[in-house]
Every structure is written in structure tokens, then in C-alpha cells.
Write a protein that holds these residues in place. Structure first.
Motif, short mmCIF file in Angstrom:
data_model
loop_
_atom_site.label_atom_id
_atom_site.label_comp_id
_atom_site.label_asym_id
_atom_site.label_seq_id
_atom_site.Cartn_x
_atom_site.Cartn_y
_atom_site.Cartn_z
N GLN A 11 0.74 -1.29 -0.01
CA GLN A 11 -0.27 0.04 -0.04
C GLN A 11 0.76 1.22 0.14
O GLN A 11 0.10 2.47 -0.25
CB GLN A 11 -0.91 -0.06 1.38
N TYR A 12 2.02 1.11 0.36
CA TYR A 12 3.12 2.46 0.38
C TYR A 12 4.08 2.50 -0.70
O TYR A 12 5.13 2.58 -0.91
CB TYR A 12 3.69 2.29 1.66
N ASN A 13 3.28 2.18 -1.86
CA ASN A 13 4.05 2.07 -3.22
C ASN A 13 4.41 3.62 -4.03
O ASN A 13 4.73 3.49 -5.02
CB ASN A 13 3.42 1.05 -4.09
N THR A 19 -0.03 9.05 0.86
CA THR A 19 0.53 8.05 1.50
C THR A 19 2.21 7.73 1.53
O THR A 19 2.66 8.34 0.21
CB THR A 19 0.03 6.78 1.01
N PRO A 20 2.94 7.70 2.46
CA PRO A 20 4.41 7.73 2.28
C PRO A 20 4.96 6.55 1.39
O PRO A 20 4.13 5.57 1.05
CB PRO A 20 4.90 7.47 3.65
N ILE A 21 6.29 6.52 0.86
CA ILE A 21 6.72 5.34 0.18
C ILE A 21 7.56 4.59 1.02
O ILE A 21 8.72 5.23 1.59
CB ILE A 21 7.40 5.73 -1.00
N TYR A 22 7.52 3.18 1.00
CA TYR A 22 8.16 2.29 2.12
C TYR A 22 8.81 1.19 1.31
O TYR A 22 8.47 0.81 0.27
CB TYR A 22 7.30 1.65 2.96
N ASP A 31 11.23 4.50 5.38
CA ASP A 31 10.38 5.56 4.70
C ASP A 31 11.30 6.07 3.74
O ASP A 31 12.14 7.18 4.27
CB ASP A 31 9.90 6.63 5.86
N THR A 33 10.07 8.13 1.22
CA THR A 33 9.33 9.35 0.57
C THR A 33 10.30 10.45 0.26
O THR A 33 10.03 11.11 -0.63
CB THR A 33 8.42 9.90 1.64
N GLY A 50 6.92 -0.16 -2.07
CA GLY A 50 6.13 -1.13 -1.54
C GLY A 50 6.36 -2.44 -1.37
O GLY A 50 5.50 -3.20 -1.37
#
Length: 102
Positions: A11-13, A19-22, A31, A33, A50
Motif C-alpha cells: 500500500q506504500y508504493n 501515503t508515504p513510500i516504504y 520511509d 518518501t 512498497g
């Protein structure tokens, strides 16, 4: 520390603003981002966003089949490369959780 399954991490793509990028490396979720120009949509490493990118980083690969937490069969040199990547991530990005396999 928050735990991330593959499904939750996906979900963090970077495609679901704000939404942040992980990205996960060796079981730790970073993180990234602040590096969205690399890891966000259109970035040269967006395929890692993600996901756990450990194997791909070790092999210096962008192939889908290498984007995996599986480190089985890596050479000593590849493990060294992965450890170097991990140090770079530690220096630049905060750890926000840990990656778990179910």
C-alpha cells in the motif's frame, strides 16, 4: 515497531498520495518518501516501492523475480553489496517498522 506484511507494505508504493513510500531491506521497513524522485512513480527505482527489495539490491537487479526478501543462494559478494545498501538506507531514511513473512 509496526509490522508489515507483503500486502500491507504494498500500500506504500508511492501511487496513493499522500501515503508515504516504504521499502523493506533485510527485514526493516524504511520511509523513502524523501527520495520520491527515485522511488516514486516514474523514478528509476519505483519497482522497489512498497516491496522488500533485499534480493534485488544484493544482485543489483531490477528484475521482478529478484524483488524478494529471499536471500537464499546469494554469493558472499552479493551479501556485501546488500550490506552496503543497508548502510546507505540507514544513513538517509528513517526505519518505520519491520517486514514479516506470514
Amino acid at each position: 515497531m509496526e509490522e508489515f506484511t507483503a500486502e500491507k507494505l504494498s500500500q506504500y508504493n508511492g501511487k496513493n498520495q499522500p501515503t508515504p513510500i516504504y521499502i523493506s531491506v533485510k527485514g526493516r521497513v524504511f520511509d523513502v518518501t524523501s527520495g520520491s524522485s527515485f522511488y516514486g512513480p516514474g523514478g528509476s527505482y519505483e519497482m522497489f516501492a512498497g516491496k522488500d527489495a533485499s534480493r534485488a539490491l544484493a544482485k543489483m537487479s531490477k528484475n521482478d523475480e529478484d524483488i524478494s526478501p529471499n536471500l537464499d543462494g546469494l554469493t558472499e559478494k552479493e551479501i556485501t553489496v546488500l550490506n552496503d545498501w543497508e548502510k546507505k538506507f540507514e544513513a538517509k531514511y528513517p526505519v518505520v517498522g519491520r517486514y514479516i513473512t506470514c
